[in-house]
Design an enzyme around this catalytic site. Structure first.
Site, PDB file in Angstrom:
ATOM      1  N   HIS A  63       0.854  -1.191   0.000  1.00 40.86           N
ATOM      2  CA  HIS A  63       0.000   0.000   0.000  1.00 40.86           C
ATOM      3  C   HIS A  63       0.887   1.237   0.000  1.00 40.86           C
ATOM      4  O   HIS A  63       2.111   1.134   0.149  1.00 40.86           O
ATOM      5  CB  HIS A  63      -0.965  -0.008   1.180  1.00 40.86           C
ATOM      6  CG  HIS A  63      -0.315   0.098   2.530  1.00 40.86           C
ATOM      7  ND1 HIS A  63       0.520  -0.873   3.031  1.00 40.86           N
ATOM      8  CD2 HIS A  63      -0.383   1.054   3.507  1.00 40.86           C
ATOM      9  CE1 HIS A  63       0.937  -0.519   4.242  1.00 40.86           C
ATOM     10  NE2 HIS A  63       0.402   0.652   4.548  1.00 40.86           N
ATOM     11  N   HIS A  65       1.185   3.927   2.067  1.00 42.01           N
ATOM     12  CA  HIS A  65       1.651   4.694   3.217  1.00 42.01           C
ATOM     13  C   HIS A  65       3.177   4.790   3.088  1.00 42.01           C
ATOM     14  O   HIS A  65       3.826   3.841   2.629  1.00 42.01           O
ATOM     15  CB  HIS A  65       1.265   4.018   4.531  1.00 42.01           C
ATOM     16  CG  HIS A  65      -0.140   4.334   4.986  1.00 42.01           C
ATOM     17  ND1 HIS A  65      -0.905   3.446   5.705  1.00 42.01           N
ATOM     18  CD2 HIS A  65      -0.907   5.451   4.802  1.00 42.01           C
ATOM     19  CE1 HIS A  65      -2.087   4.014   5.960  1.00 42.01           C
ATOM     20  NE2 HIS A  65      -2.116   5.211   5.418  1.00 42.01           N
ATOM     21  N   ASP A  67       5.816   4.548   4.908  1.00 41.31           N
ATOM     22  CA  ASP A  67       6.791   3.581   5.442  1.00 41.31           C
ATOM     23  C   ASP A  67       6.894   2.329   4.572  1.00 41.31           C
ATOM     24  O   ASP A  67       7.760   1.488   4.796  1.00 41.31           O
ATOM     25  CB  ASP A  67       6.484   3.215   6.907  1.00 41.31           C
ATOM     26  CG  ASP A  67       5.057   2.733   7.146  1.00 41.31           C
ATOM     27  OD1 ASP A  67       4.151   3.164   6.413  1.00 41.31           O
ATOM     28  OD2 ASP A  67       4.844   1.925   8.075  1.00 41.31           O
ATOM     29  N   HIS A  68       6.039   2.211   3.557  1.00 47.14           N
ATOM     30  CA  HIS A  68       6.049   1.035   2.678  1.00 47.14           C
ATOM     31  C   HIS A  68       6.483   1.355   1.241  1.00 47.14           C
ATOM     32  O   HIS A  68       6.570   0.451   0.428  1.00 47.14           O
ATOM     33  CB  HIS A  68       4.666   0.369   2.658  1.00 47.14           C
ATOM     34  CG  HIS A  68       4.257  -0.103   4.011  1.00 47.14           C
ATOM     35  ND1 HIS A  68       4.334  -1.424   4.395  1.00 47.14           N
ATOM     36  CD2 HIS A  68       3.812   0.585   5.093  1.00 47.14           C
ATOM     37  CE1 HIS A  68       3.942  -1.527   5.665  1.00 47.14           C
ATOM     38  NE2 HIS A  68       3.619  -0.331   6.102  1.00 47.14           N
ATOM     39  N   HIS A 166      -6.987  -2.568   5.763  1.00 45.44           N
ATOM     40  CA  HIS A 166      -6.230  -1.478   6.379  1.00 45.44           C
ATOM     41  C   HIS A 166      -7.052  -0.197   6.216  1.00 45.44           C
ATOM     42  O   HIS A 166      -8.218  -0.259   5.835  1.00 45.44           O
ATOM     43  CB  HIS A 166      -4.854  -1.400   5.700  1.00 45.44           C
ATOM     44  CG  HIS A 166      -3.847  -0.555   6.414  1.00 45.44           C
ATOM     45  ND1 HIS A 166      -3.720  -0.531   7.781  1.00 45.44           N
ATOM     46  CD2 HIS A 166      -2.884   0.291   5.936  1.00 45.44           C
ATOM     47  CE1 HIS A 166      -2.730   0.295   8.105  1.00 45.44           C
ATOM     48  NE2 HIS A 166      -2.214   0.808   7.008  1.00 45.44           N
ATOM     49  N   ASP A 233       0.282  -4.266   6.629  1.00 46.73           N
ATOM     50  CA  ASP A 233      -0.732  -3.566   7.414  1.00 46.73           C
ATOM     51  C   ASP A 233      -2.166  -4.054   7.179  1.00 46.73           C
ATOM     52  O   ASP A 233      -2.745  -3.864   6.115  1.00 46.73           O
ATOM     53  CB  ASP A 233      -0.633  -2.069   7.119  1.00 46.73           C
ATOM     54  CG  ASP A 233       0.759  -1.533   7.430  1.00 46.73           C
ATOM     55  OD1 ASP A 233       1.686  -2.351   7.558  1.00 46.73           O
ATOM     56  OD2 ASP A 233       0.914  -0.310   7.528  1.00 46.73           O
ATOM     57  N   HIS A 291       7.660  -4.981  11.235  1.00 44.95           N
ATOM     58  CA  HIS A 291       6.827  -3.769  11.209  1.00 44.95           C
ATOM     59  C   HIS A 291       6.415  -3.362  12.628  1.00 44.95           C
ATOM     60  O   HIS A 291       5.235  -3.307  12.969  1.00 44.95           O
ATOM     61  CB  HIS A 291       5.584  -4.034  10.336  1.00 44.95           C
ATOM     62  CG  HIS A 291       4.770  -2.806  10.029  1.00 44.95           C
ATOM     63  ND1 HIS A 291       3.732  -2.389  10.835  1.00 44.95           N
ATOM     64  CD2 HIS A 291       4.816  -1.923   9.010  1.00 44.95           C
ATOM     65  CE1 HIS A 291       3.179  -1.304  10.316  1.00 44.95           C
ATOM     66  NE2 HIS A 291       3.818  -0.995   9.213  1.00 44.95           N
TER      67      HIS A 291
END
Ligand SMILES: [Zn+2]
Length: 331
Positions: A63, A65, A67-68, A166, A233, A291
């Site tokens: 996805h 976000h 941090d990914h 998520h 997530d 994570h």
């Protein structure tokens, strides 16, 4: 170098810590290198972990976000800088197409890489074949059902993606090697089959030996294909069980400890115990927890293993940056 292993590049959610870089995971699978969720700093982590850009054959984003995916611009530009000649396929949720394009064109560079964009999901152009996971697992009716898509298929494996639960469109991934058969040397020897005849027998499925026909089933036994699962997530939902089913190695987010379990569904995450439950119900062999929330930066990482281990009897790895985890030997 093991030919099937996970290289952990980063393990932090939301904000990195002194010990943990943002997410990033490379799965080495024979001649393939699948890079999952390259967070910020992935390019440097690759250097420290001994991963070359030319090893990457597929990039799988769960996805968009930060941090990914904020490491994607650096990794894509590095493919060009290193003049990686082969095609690299990028998978991501179709709803995030706009973000993929922004990341891909985030800065000026001499774009030489051959990238194949492969958006995934109901809204993706050129629908991938749909598949269903095992029925009757997980909280029925909660989140997306265990339905996914086959997004890549080779002679060696089938790559599938599954919608997760998520706060934004998110997918998990499963890589599954088809079941096969392996020759039993003793049975071959008993029938006097050796050398090139073994290959001939495997290829055509039979061989005439001394006036007698030997079928491949007589001299071989079933060999279970190996599986890798990648769950980031998500809340607990049916789909995680479809991804996890029978995984030899599973990377699963464990953002929270049980003391903060009440936060997990609100933020769309799992606890270490939930990761353990998914692994236990799905027959997972090695569970890699990752994570982690930065709120636990000063906690003993073993707490995650202890909590997951309270419900799961298999091997548990609390992932550390730059660690390598081999895919367990075949059953
Ligand atoms: Zn995250």
């Amino acid at each position: 170098m093991a030919n099937r292993e996970l290289v952990v590049l980063g393990t932090a959610s939301q904000a990195p810590t002194r010990e943990r870089n943002h997410n990033g995971y490379l799965l080495r699978w024979e001649d393939q290198g699948l890079l999952f969720d390259p967070g910020e700093g992935t390019q440097r982590q690759m250097l420290l972990a001994g991963v070359r850009a030319s090893e990457i054959s597929r990039i799988c984003i769960t996805h968009f976000h930060g941090d990914h995916c904020l490491g994607l611009p650096g990794v894509l530009q590095r493919l060009s800088l290193d003049r990686v000649a082969h095609e690299v396929t990028c998978y991501y949720p179709a709803e995030g197409q706009e973000f993929f394009w922004r990341l891909r064109h985030a800065a000026i560079f001499h774009d030489l890489a051959t990238l194949r964009e492969h958006p995934v999901g109901e809204n993706a152009a050129g629908q991938d074949p749909a598949i269903e996971g095992p029925a009757g697992k997980g909280p029925a009716g909660k989140g997306p059902a265990g339905k996914g898509w086959v997004i890549g298929e080779t002679a060696e494996f089938r790559l599938s993606a599954w919608p997760l639960s998520h706060r934004v469109p998110t997918i998990g991934y499963q890589l599954a090697e088809p079941d096969g058969r392996r020759m039993v040397p003793e049975r071959l020897a008993a029938l006097g089959i050796s050398g090139p005849d073994v290959g001939r027998l495997a290829q055509q499925g039979w061989l005439d030996v001394g006036g007698q026909r030997v079928n491949v089933a007589e001299v071989s036994e079933p060999r279970l294909g190996q599986r890798f699962a990648f769950i980031m997530d998500t809340r607990m939902c049916e789909a995680v069980f479809a991804i996890a089913e029978g995984a030899d190695l599973m990377v699963c987010e464990a953002t929270f400890l049980d003391s903060d379990a009440a936060l997990a569904p609100d933020y769309g995450h799992l606890t270490a115990i939930q990761a353990g439950q998914i692994a236990a119900e799905s027959g997972v062999r090695t569970l890699v927890l990752a994570h982690f929330s930065q709120r636990y930066a000063h906690e003993d990482p073993r707490r995650f293993a202890d909590e997951a281990g309270s419900v799961f009897g298999g091997e548990i790895v609390v992932a550390a940056d730059l660690e390598r985890v081999p895919v367990p030997r075949r059953r």
